[in-house]
Write an enzyme that holds these catalytic residues in place. Structure first.
Site, PDB file in Angstrom:
ATOM      1  CG  ASP A 193      -1.974   0.989   1.254  1.00 31.48           C
ATOM      2  OD1 ASP A 193      -2.854   0.899   0.380  1.00 31.48           O
ATOM      3  OD2 ASP A 193      -1.972   1.889   2.125  1.00 31.48           O
ATOM      4  CD  GLU A 217      -1.971   2.447  -3.697  1.00 33.68           C
ATOM      5  OE1 GLU A 217      -3.011   3.035  -4.020  1.00 33.68           O
ATOM      6  OE2 GLU A 217      -1.556   2.462  -2.526  1.00 33.68           O
TER       7      GLU A 217
HETATM    8  C1  GLC Z   1      -4.187   3.069  -0.701  1.00 37.03           C
HETATM    9  C2  GLC Z   1      -5.471   2.263  -0.699  1.00 37.03           C
HETATM   10  C3  GLC Z   1      -6.595   3.161  -0.277  1.00 37.03           C
HETATM   11  C4  GLC Z   1      -6.317   3.653   1.124  1.00 37.03           C
HETATM   12  C5  GLC Z   1      -4.956   4.344   1.206  1.00 37.03           C
HETATM   13  C6  GLC Z   1      -4.509   4.529   2.631  1.00 37.03           C
HETATM   14  O1  GLC Z   1      -4.187   4.047  -1.654  1.00 37.03           O
HETATM   15  O2  GLC Z   1      -5.670   1.703  -1.963  1.00 37.03           O
HETATM   16  O3  GLC Z   1      -7.835   2.522  -0.336  1.00 37.03           O
HETATM   17  O4  GLC Z   1      -7.311   4.557   1.521  1.00 37.03           O
HETATM   18  O5  GLC Z   1      -3.945   3.592   0.574  1.00 37.03           O
HETATM   19  O6  GLC Z   1      -4.116   3.313   3.189  1.00 37.03           O
END
Ligand code: GLC
Length: 552
Positions: A205, A268
């Site tokens: 994440d 991500e």
């Molecule tokens: C990422 C997740 C999202 C979340 C954020 C904070 O972007 O995909 O859903 O709110 O991180 O953890």
């Protein structure tokens, strides 16, 4: 297990499926999707033909950010199941030949996490430095001008003291201090815990956020005016040069490789800049793959989409995880025009992504052509709508429960109410109806994945070469395969050299076989050079039609 799952680098050319646990299937009748429901419905993924499933967070969590606020990294939220349920899910996935990836959230914890509770006991707490604390400015203002993704300042004052703590998301999601080796040691332990249980990899994440400017300099005002999905307007008013994407983040992942040597590390990296994003995968010793979100924000024009695909591929071919939709943005069928047109475009876009090197991810429900569900502000759960007070930017619409069949609870739950409204579905949106109808979106997605698997077996592994000189066509060639999508408002034709190639897949469900060279509006075709038939193109013709990556 199918052979393509056994070799290292199994992810190369694989298709992933984002299973948003809270909205996939409810196995214990409380209105919230869970691990039992996920296990009972895994067969859907095997039937669809995906190779790997990514499970969104299922850990104990107060649920302020739908599970991305974790209070225990090595357990399962009682509302979503138990560790035994997790093991059973994993075993079922194995039986079905599916790899399993889980979300790991290293940037922040929940404020209910024992580390943060301990940190709140004061500067002498052994966990105080797990988080980022600073003195306020004179007059008590926050230490710098950073804002949180979900609105408000990125700093909150310790209720019992003078110092402020940093949170790039909600105040209930304090950021961890990645300058501290103990934090890294904790996460290596967490990774090993899940790897030992049998997971195949991790979706990391906000992988680009872990390190911050050591002197916490102010961010300058934004030079651009575009809005990013998944954030509030105040976030977009700044250039995020000091709060994320700092040097040294990659060193963290290099270390993780030694902790979990053959697990897939998929980041991500939400940067929307191909150069900055691909830095995370280029060295071959950082992350294995990075998500690339360009296709989720590109306009529906050939020029915009070509830009969103070509550059990341050229910079890090095979290292990109392509996505058309996820739980943080509008569903492609809604974003790209809604109704039948939006659905056509959604599959057209996914076809383009699915045949590129790397991995391609489908977000649950996109294989059904679902539109965003309607969620009234009173039912909103997403902190962007609730905390940031921007209902229009809220992410709940893409997170409404999957309609499995008609009847009470849409086959999602037997509880009186689901955790989020169902949205507004018809029978034709359901998995049951679509499985019965060979021309449904579900069947078309399945056919596409089947073709992708066959082509992969047949060795269509070449680096994509992009077709030049066609205004509305986005098209690339990999060895004997041509993928061509028409984003214009008139039918288009592929160059004559390809007109005798066979259609292996049409996103509009046109018959496979020979074609007339025409790509319909909003259609994507997958063409293959006929074997032993007339459909060949000389290298000379090919070179004239196609720009090589070097020449772009
Ligand atoms: C990422 C997740 C999202 C979340 C954020 C904070 O972007 O995909 O859903 O709110 O991180 O953890």
């Amino acid at each position: 297990m199918p052979d393509h799952l056994c070799t290292p680098g199994w992810w190369s050319g694989a298709v992933g499926y984002e299973l948003y646990v809270r909205s996939f299937a409810d196995g214990n009748a409380d209105g919230l999707g869970d691990l039992i429901g996920a296990r009972e419905h895994l067969e859907h993924l095997a039937w669809l033909g995906v190779d790997a499933v990514w499970l969104t967070p299922f850990y104990p969590s107060p649920g302020r950010d739908a599970g991305y606020d974790i209070s225990d990294h090595c357990a399962v939220d009682p509302a979503l199941g138990t560790l035994e349920d997790f093991d059973r899910l994993l075993a079922r996935a194995r039986e079905l030949g599916l790899r399993v990836l889980i979300d790991i959230v290293p940037n922040h914890t929940s404020s209910e996490h024992p580390w943060f509770r301990s940190a709140l006991e004061g500067p002498d707490s052994p966990h105080r430095d797990y988080y980022v604390w600073r003195e306020p400015k004179d007059g008590g203002a926050p230490p710098n001008n950073w804002v949180a993704n979900f609105g408000g300042p990125a700093w909150t004052r310790d209720p019992a003291g003078r110092q402020h703590y940093l949170h790039l998301f909600l105040p209930e999601q304090p950021d961890l201090n990645w300058e501290l080796p103990a934090v890294d040691a904790e996460f290596r332990r967490i990774l090993r815990f899940w790897r030992d249980r049998g997971v195949d990899g991790f979706r990391i994440d906000v992988a680009h956020m872990l390190r911050k400017d050591p002197t916490l300099r102010d961010n300058p005002p934004a030079r651009r005016t575009t809005r990013e999905p998944g954030t509030v307007e105040a976030w977009d008013r700044f250039e995020h040069v000091h709060d994320l994407d700092q040097d040294g983040v990659l060193d963290i992942y290099r270390g993780w490789r030694t902790a979990v040597p053959d697990a897939l590390l998929l980041g991500e990296v939400y940067l929307l800049d191909p150069v900055r994003t691909t830095r995370y995968v280029q060295d071959g010793d950082g992350l294995d793959l990075t998500f690339w979100f360009g296709p989720m924000v590109a306009d529906w024009s050939a020029a915009s989409l070509r830009r969103a695909l070509r550059e990341p591929d050229a910079l890090a071919s095979g290292r990109i995880a392509w996505v058309a939709g996820n739980h943080d943005g509008a569903r492609p069928a809604s974003r790209l025009g809604g109704g039948p047109r939006g659905r056509r475009r959604s599959l057209c876009l996914f076809t383009l992504l699915a045949l590129l090197p790397g991995m391609a991810f489908l977000y649950q429900g996109d294989e059904l052509g679902l539109q965003d569900g309607v969620v009234e502000p009173a039912d909103a759960r997403d902190p962007i709508a609730v905390h940031g007070r921007e209902p229009a930017a809220g992410r709940d619409g893409a997170r409404t429960p999957i309609p499995w069949r008609t009847g009470h609870g849409w086959g999602f739950t037997t509880a009186p109410r689901p955790w989020l409204p169902y949205g507004q579905h018809t029978e034709r949106d359901t998995v049951a109806w679509q499985r019965e109808h060979p021309d449904s979106w579900l069947h078309r997605h399945r056919r596409l994945l089947e073709v992708r698997r066959q082509l992969r077996r047949d060795g269509a592994h070449g680096v994509p070469q992009w077709l030049a000189g066609h205004e509305d066509l986005v098209a690339y060639r990999r060895d004997d395969v041509l993928v061509a999508a028409n984003l214009g408002s008139e039918p288009a034709t592929v160059p004559p050299a390809y007109s005798a190639w066979q259609v292996r897949f049409s996103s509009l469900g046109r018959d496979a076989g020979s074609h007339d060279g025409v790509v319909a509006i909003d259609e994507a075709l997958v063409l293959e050079r006929g074997r032993g038939r007339g459909g060949t193109s000389s290298a000379g013709t090919f070179e004239a039609d196609v720009v090589s990556r070097a020449g772009q």
